[in-house]
Scaffold this motif. Structure first.
Motif, mmCIF file in Angstrom:
data_model
loop_
_atom_site.group_PDB
_atom_site.id
_atom_site.type_symbol
_atom_site.label_atom_id
_atom_site.label_comp_id
_atom_site.label_asym_id
_atom_site.label_seq_id
_atom_site.Cartn_x
_atom_site.Cartn_y
_atom_site.Cartn_z
ATOM 1 N N ASN A 130 -12.546 11.021 -21.673
ATOM 2 C CA ASN A 130 -13.498 11.907 -20.972
ATOM 3 C C ASN A 130 -14.940 11.651 -21.389
ATOM 4 N N ARG A 131 -15.269 10.404 -21.600
ATOM 5 C CA ARG A 131 -16.620 10.078 -22.059
ATOM 6 C C ARG A 131 -17.691 10.495 -21.065
ATOM 7 N N GLN A 132 -17.440 10.337 -19.784
ATOM 8 C CA GLN A 132 -18.478 10.632 -18.793
ATOM 9 C C GLN A 132 -18.819 12.119 -18.760
ATOM 10 N N VAL A 133 -17.808 12.970 -18.862
ATOM 11 C CA VAL A 133 -18.069 14.408 -18.913
ATOM 12 C C VAL A 133 -18.834 14.757 -20.173
ATOM 13 N N ARG A 134 -18.406 14.211 -21.297
ATOM 14 C CA ARG A 134 -19.066 14.544 -22.556
ATOM 15 C C ARG A 134 -20.521 14.075 -22.570
ATOM 16 N N MET A 135 -20.792 12.915 -21.977
ATOM 17 C CA MET A 135 -22.161 12.397 -21.968
ATOM 18 C C MET A 135 -23.072 13.205 -21.048
ATOM 19 N N LEU A 136 -22.508 13.835 -20.013
ATOM 20 C CA LEU A 136 -23.323 14.596 -19.073
ATOM 21 C C LEU A 136 -23.426 16.078 -19.421
ATOM 22 N N ALA A 137 -22.448 16.602 -20.144
ATOM 23 C CA ALA A 137 -22.402 18.035 -20.409
ATOM 24 C C ALA A 137 -23.300 18.423 -21.580
ATOM 25 N N ASP A 138 -23.582 19.716 -21.663
ATOM 26 C CA ASP A 138 -24.323 20.289 -22.789
ATOM 27 C C ASP A 138 -23.303 20.686 -23.858
ATOM 28 N N LEU A 161 -16.714 20.674 -18.212
ATOM 29 C CA LEU A 161 -16.665 20.132 -16.862
ATOM 30 C C LEU A 161 -17.717 20.777 -15.969
ATOM 31 N N GLU A 162 -17.834 22.098 -16.039
ATOM 32 C CA GLU A 162 -18.820 22.790 -15.207
ATOM 33 C C GLU A 162 -20.236 22.411 -15.609
ATOM 34 N N SER A 163 -20.467 22.226 -16.896
ATOM 35 C CA SER A 163 -21.793 21.811 -17.361
ATOM 36 C C SER A 163 -22.123 20.412 -16.859
ATOM 37 N N ALA A 164 -21.157 19.505 -16.902
ATOM 38 C CA ALA A 164 -21.378 18.147 -16.412
ATOM 39 C C ALA A 164 -21.662 18.151 -14.913
ATOM 40 N N LYS A 165 -20.942 18.958 -14.152
ATOM 41 C CA LYS A 165 -21.177 19.051 -12.710
ATOM 42 C C LYS A 165 -22.583 19.568 -12.422
ATOM 43 N N LYS A 166 -22.985 20.592 -13.152
ATOM 44 C CA LYS A 166 -24.321 21.163 -12.936
ATOM 45 C C LYS A 166 -25.408 20.131 -13.220
ATOM 46 N N ASN A 167 -25.283 19.444 -14.343
ATOM 47 C CA ASN A 167 -26.297 18.456 -14.701
ATOM 48 C C ASN A 167 -26.318 17.300 -13.713
ATOM 49 N N TYR A 219 -15.341 12.778 -11.353
ATOM 50 C CA TYR A 219 -15.543 11.670 -10.416
ATOM 51 C C TYR A 219 -15.225 12.107 -8.988
ATOM 52 N N ASP A 220 -14.167 12.888 -8.808
ATOM 53 C CA ASP A 220 -13.849 13.400 -7.475
ATOM 54 C C ASP A 220 -14.993 14.258 -6.935
ATOM 55 N N TYR A 221 -15.539 15.098 -7.802
ATOM 56 C CA TYR A 221 -16.670 15.946 -7.416
ATOM 57 C C TYR A 221 -17.890 15.084 -7.093
ATOM 58 N N ALA A 222 -18.141 14.088 -7.935
ATOM 59 C CA ALA A 222 -19.302 13.212 -7.738
ATOM 60 C C ALA A 222 -19.185 12.419 -6.450
ATOM 61 N N TRP A 223 -17.977 11.962 -6.130
ATOM 62 C CA TRP A 223 -17.785 11.188 -4.903
ATOM 63 C C TRP A 223 -18.138 12.033 -3.684
ATOM 64 N N ASP A 224 -17.701 13.283 -3.670
ATOM 65 C CA ASP A 224 -17.997 14.162 -2.549
ATOM 66 C C ASP A 224 -19.502 14.431 -2.451
ATOM 67 N N LEU A 225 -20.138 14.712 -3.577
ATOM 68 C CA LEU A 225 -21.575 14.965 -3.582
ATOM 69 C C LEU A 225 -22.357 13.714 -3.198
#
Length: 258
Positions: A84-92, A114-120, A184-190
């Motif tokens: 889960n490196r991508q979530v950890r790198m994006l989240a607070d 996960l929610e923090s990574a999505k927000k950022n 990634y699923d969320y990012a693809w849609d956005l």
């Protein structure tokens, strides 16, 4: 403020951008990288003004590096930061006590990250997807009004793509990177929403240019009024173009703040 060698400080805008990658491919790529002797020993993992203790972040190996590790060994380490490196790198991380796993239940901690990574990710002026190079280039160029010298090339033949995996191993990697998969699923849609918005905006601008180019041929010569814009035509064009824009305008969320 940025100081210049010959003048007073100048105000500049800085934007966070990132590229995301398919979680399984990214995980395999990092394993290959580590297998060749790569380490992150110089990374401090600073969070809330301090680095994690050895108890909070134990190493996965002994010695100078983890070169030669098998994929099974890579997956078996519970402290592997590849998970889960991508979530950890994006989240607070400060929201969950940084690397101290005892502050929150595991499920609650995962949801907050996960929610923090999505927000950022939403708040970034731009992000791209490795699997969609041309669309990524298109979005970057139209977001920042820049042009690359040459088009991006989609390379699908990577070290990760060359790894032969059975279904059980793929499923295990997806489980270890469940948060990254959801992100990634969320990012693809956005990403698709932003891409479609830019394409619709581009088509709208092109239609308005074509309509403006035809106006001189529609007017009769010799009338001074013909030099004035037609409010009815403009109003109709603007209302028609506006009606075609998507209801979820992310530009109001991002671009208007620039």
């Amino acid at each position: 403020m940025v100081r210049t060698p010959t003048g007073p400080p100048q105000s500049r805008k800085f934007y966070y951008i990132t590229l995301l990658r398919d979680p399984v491919s990214r995980y395999l790529s990092e394993w290959r990288h580590v297998q060749r002797g790569a380490t992150w020993k110089t990374s401090l993992h600073m969070c809330d003004g301090r680095t994690p203790t050895p108890e909070e972040l134990p190493p996965c190996y002994e010695g100078a590096d983890w070169s030669g590790c098998t994929l099974q060994q890579f997956m078996d380490c519970p402290y592997n930061l590849a998970n889960n490196r991508q979530v950890r790198m994006l989240a607070d991380l400060s929201l969950v006590g940084c690397y101290n796993m005892s502050t929150l239940p595991e499920k609650k901690r995962a949801q907050i990250l996960l929610e923090s990574a999505k927000k950022n990710l939403r708040d970034m002026a731009f992000f791209g997807l490795t699997e969609f190079q041309r669309k990524t280039q298109y979005l970057f160029e139209r977001t920042f009004r820049l042009r690359f010298i040459r088009p991006f090339v989609q390379y699908n033949s990577t070290r990760a793509a060359g790894v032969d995996l059975d279904n059980d191993t793929v499923q295990r990697i997806e489980e270890l990177n469940d948060l990254d998969v959801q992100l990634y699923d969320y990012a693809w849609d956005l990403f698709q929403q932003r891409y479609m918005y830019k394409r619709q905006l581009e088509r709208r601008e092109q239609r308005l240019k074509e309509r403006a180019a035809l106006l001189p041929f529609r007017r009769s010569p010799g009338s001074a009024l013909n030099d004035l814009p037609s409010s009815r035509d403009e109003g109709t064009a603007e209302s028609e173009a506006a009606s075609r824009l998507p209801t979820e305008d992310y530009m109001n969320h991002i671009i208007n703040r620039w």
